[in-house]
Write a protein that holds these residues in place. Structure first.
Motif, PDB file in Angstrom:
ATOM      1  N   LEU A 120      -1.103 -19.714  18.700  1.00  9.88           N
ATOM      2  CA  LEU A 120      -2.501 -20.095  18.531  1.00  9.88           C
ATOM      3  C   LEU A 120      -3.258 -19.132  17.620  1.00  9.88           C
ATOM      4  O   LEU A 120      -4.121 -19.554  16.846  1.00  9.88           O
ATOM      5  N   SER A 121      -2.936 -17.838  17.691  1.00 14.83           N
ATOM      6  CA  SER A 121      -3.654 -16.883  16.848  1.00 14.83           C
ATOM      7  C   SER A 121      -3.404 -17.149  15.369  1.00 14.83           C
ATOM      8  O   SER A 121      -4.235 -16.812  14.521  1.00 14.83           O
ATOM      9  N   GLN A 122      -2.282 -17.796  15.033  1.00 17.46           N
ATOM     10  CA  GLN A 122      -1.997 -18.167  13.643  1.00 17.46           C
ATOM     11  C   GLN A 122      -2.562 -19.537  13.310  1.00 17.46           C
ATOM     12  O   GLN A 122      -3.242 -19.707  12.292  1.00 17.46           O
ATOM     13  N   SER A 123      -2.284 -20.537  14.152  1.00 20.87           N
ATOM     14  CA  SER A 123      -2.718 -21.897  13.828  1.00 20.87           C
ATOM     15  C   SER A 123      -4.237 -22.012  13.839  1.00 20.87           C
ATOM     16  O   SER A 123      -4.819 -22.744  13.022  1.00 20.87           O
ATOM     17  N   LEU A 124      -4.899 -21.272  14.730  1.00 20.54           N
ATOM     18  CA  LEU A 124      -6.357 -21.304  14.758  1.00 20.54           C
ATOM     19  C   LEU A 124      -6.928 -20.591  13.531  1.00 20.54           C
ATOM     20  O   LEU A 124      -7.898 -21.061  12.917  1.00 20.54           O
ATOM     21  N   THR A 125      -6.326 -19.465  13.160  1.00 16.94           N
ATOM     22  CA  THR A 125      -6.757 -18.760  11.949  1.00 16.94           C
ATOM     23  C   THR A 125      -6.569 -19.635  10.714  1.00 16.94           C
ATOM     24  O   THR A 125      -7.426 -19.670   9.820  1.00 16.94           O
TER      25      THR A 125
ATOM     26  N   ALA B 217       5.162 -23.710   9.283  1.00 15.64           N
ATOM     27  CA  ALA B 217       5.692 -23.609  10.643  1.00 15.64           C
ATOM     28  C   ALA B 217       6.323 -22.253  10.902  1.00 15.64           C
ATOM     29  O   ALA B 217       6.227 -21.712  12.012  1.00 15.64           O
ATOM     30  N   ALA B 218       6.956 -21.675   9.878  1.00 16.61           N
ATOM     31  CA  ALA B 218       7.605 -20.378  10.048  1.00 16.61           C
ATOM     32  C   ALA B 218       6.592 -19.307  10.420  1.00 16.61           C
ATOM     33  O   ALA B 218       6.869 -18.424  11.247  1.00 16.61           O
ATOM     34  N   ALA B 219       5.400 -19.363   9.818  1.00 13.93           N
ATOM     35  CA  ALA B 219       4.368 -18.372  10.128  1.00 13.93           C
ATOM     36  C   ALA B 219       3.874 -18.520  11.559  1.00 13.93           C
ATOM     37  O   ALA B 219       3.652 -17.519  12.254  1.00 13.93           O
ATOM     38  N   VAL B 220       3.715 -19.756  12.025  1.00 14.07           N
ATOM     39  CA  VAL B 220       3.271 -19.975  13.403  1.00 14.07           C
ATOM     40  C   VAL B 220       4.342 -19.517  14.380  1.00 14.07           C
ATOM     41  O   VAL B 220       4.046 -18.870  15.401  1.00 14.07           O
ATOM     42  N   ASN B 221       5.602 -19.815  14.086  1.00 13.85           N
ATOM     43  CA  ASN B 221       6.691 -19.375  14.956  1.00 13.85           C
ATOM     44  C   ASN B 221       6.794 -17.854  14.994  1.00 13.85           C
ATOM     45  O   ASN B 221       7.026 -17.262  16.057  1.00 13.85           O
ATOM     46  N   ALA B 222       6.616 -17.208  13.838  1.00 13.40           N
ATOM     47  CA  ALA B 222       6.670 -15.745  13.798  1.00 13.40           C
ATOM     48  C   ALA B 222       5.532 -15.140  14.610  1.00 13.40           C
ATOM     49  O   ALA B 222       5.719 -14.148  15.334  1.00 13.40           O
ATOM     50  N   ARG B 223       4.343 -15.735  14.499  1.00 12.27           N
ATOM     51  CA  ARG B 223       3.214 -15.225  15.268  1.00 12.27           C
ATOM     52  C   ARG B 223       3.422 -15.468  16.767  1.00 12.27           C
ATOM     53  O   ARG B 223       3.039 -14.626  17.587  1.00 12.27           O
ATOM     54  N   ALA B 224       4.023 -16.586  17.123  1.00 13.30           N
ATOM     55  CA  ALA B 224       4.328 -16.850  18.525  1.00 13.30           C
ATOM     56  C   ALA B 224       5.256 -15.781  19.086  1.00 13.30           C
ATOM     57  O   ALA B 224       5.125 -15.360  20.247  1.00 13.30           O
ATOM     58  N   ASP B 225       6.194 -15.323  18.267  1.00 13.91           N
ATOM     59  CA  ASP B 225       7.085 -14.241  18.690  1.00 13.91           C
ATOM     60  C   ASP B 225       6.298 -12.948  18.903  1.00 13.91           C
ATOM     61  O   ASP B 225       6.492 -12.247  19.903  1.00 13.91           O
ATOM     62  N   ASP B 226       5.378 -12.644  17.984  1.00 12.02           N
ATOM     63  CA  ASP B 226       4.526 -11.462  18.143  1.00 12.02           C
ATOM     64  C   ASP B 226       3.682 -11.580  19.410  1.00 12.02           C
ATOM     65  O   ASP B 226       3.504 -10.598  20.146  1.00 12.02           O
ATOM     66  N   GLU B 227       3.161 -12.766  19.657  1.00  6.93           N
ATOM     67  CA  GLU B 227       2.351 -12.987  20.861  1.00  6.93           C
ATOM     68  C   GLU B 227       3.189 -12.776  22.121  1.00  6.93           C
ATOM     69  O   GLU B 227       2.692 -12.245  23.127  1.00  6.93           O
ATOM     70  N   GLY B 228       4.459 -13.188  22.064  1.00  4.87           N
ATOM     71  CA  GLY B 228       5.338 -12.988  23.218  1.00  4.87           C
ATOM     72  C   GLY B 228       5.481 -11.523  23.568  1.00  4.87           C
ATOM     73  O   GLY B 228       5.430 -11.147  24.754  1.00  4.87           O
ATOM     74  N   HIS B 229       5.654 -10.682  22.561  1.00  2.74           N
ATOM     75  CA  HIS B 229       5.751  -9.240  22.821  1.00  2.74           C
ATOM     76  C   HIS B 229       4.440  -8.699  23.383  1.00  2.74           C
ATOM     77  O   HIS B 229       4.448  -7.840  24.277  1.00  2.74           O
ATOM     78  N   ALA B 230       3.316  -9.207  22.880  1.00  2.51           N
ATOM     79  CA  ALA B 230       2.024  -8.779  23.411  1.00  2.51           C
ATOM     80  C   ALA B 230       1.869  -9.192  24.871  1.00  2.51           C
ATOM     81  O   ALA B 230       1.363  -8.420  25.702  1.00  2.51           O
TER      82      ALA B 230
END
Length: 264
Positions: free
Chosen positions: A151-156, A223-236
């Motif tokens: 969401l932090s990527q797709s909303l941005t 989609a790759a950027a959203v998936n990458a950000r989702a991975d970052d969010e998972g670590h957070a």
């Protein structure tokens, strides 16, 4: 048409409709629903690839809500048992990757609240047709957690960095009309016109140049950027699961009081 208790999947005239069917819990995401959505989105991606029969996809939900996000009862049980810390990586992110891999236009039909991961699912769709009764809310900072589902990527991508930060940190409910002003939604209609409006848009895509739509979508949607950000969010999320503020938010929810955050 194929059905499970918690997700229904139906095909008609080139349109596949995937419906979250947990109305008694506002379609909040428990493990059963997450796994069912992984299967449904994965199948839709395969069936809408080149040569497939699915030319447009609709994501909808039964009941008053589109999706209330993480099931809080499950979250509380995980907190008690010390389990579920890996569910972002093992279930949420695969669910989103499957949704984002659907190559044809995807329309979210949103009749009510879309919160937390529910908002993430909505933003991962290409179009959001909403009833005037719909709303959006992050619901992350209020429980001491970070966003998820990319969401932090797709909303941005939709509203810009400054506005996305404002929406996620202030964590206020966004009405359907406000969402339209922000450019988050495609259109706002009266509740009794939602199904017809979504059906007409889906039919338009299903009758259109699908190969062209696939190529344009792949060029526009990262989609790759959203998936990458989702991975970052998972670590957070993993870092935040064990903080005092998250534990305090869960305790406050159980005790029906306002949380007292300490920043720790």
């Amino acid at each position: 048409m194929s059905n499970t208790d918690i997700v229904t999947v139906a095909d008609a005239a080139g349109v596949r409709t995937i419906t979250l069917n947990r109305p008694e819990a506002f379609s909040s995401l428990n493990r059963e629903l997450r796994l069912a959505l992984i299967d449904a989105f994965t199948a839709a991606a395969a069936d809408s690839a080149t040569g497939g029969t699915v030319r447009a996809v609709v994501v909808a939900a039964t009941g008053k809500a589109f999706c209330a996000g993480q099931d809080l009862r499950e979250q509380l049980q995980d907190a008690r048992d010390g389990t579920g810390k890996d569910k972002v990586f093992s279930e949420y992110n695969p669910m989103m990757a499957a949704l984002l891999s659907i190559p044809v236009p995807v329309i979210a039909a949103i009749q009510g609240p879309a919160a937390g991961a529910g908002w993430g699912i909505a933003m991962a769709c290409d179009f959001r047709v909403v009833a005037s009764t719909a709303s959006f809310k992050g619901a992350f900072s209020g429980v001491g957690l970070a966003s998820d589902c990319g969401l932090s990527q797709s909303l941005t991508d939709a509203v810009g960095q400054a506005k996305a930060l404002e929406l996620l940190l202030f964590d206020e409910k966004i009405t359907a009309d406000r969402a339209a002003e922000l450019g988050i939604v495609t259109s706002v209609v009266e509740p009794d016109a939602l199904a017809e409006t979504v059906a007409a848009l889906a039919a338009r895509f299903a009758a259109g140049p699908t190969a062209s739509y696939r190529e344009i979508k792949a060029l526009v949607r990262d989609a790759a950027a959203v998936n990458a950000r989702a991975d970052d969010e998972g670590h957070a999320q993993v870092r935040l699961f064990t903080t005092h503020d998250h534990s305090e938010a869960m305790a406050a929810f159980l005790e029906k009081r306002a949380p007292g955050f300490t920043g720790q």
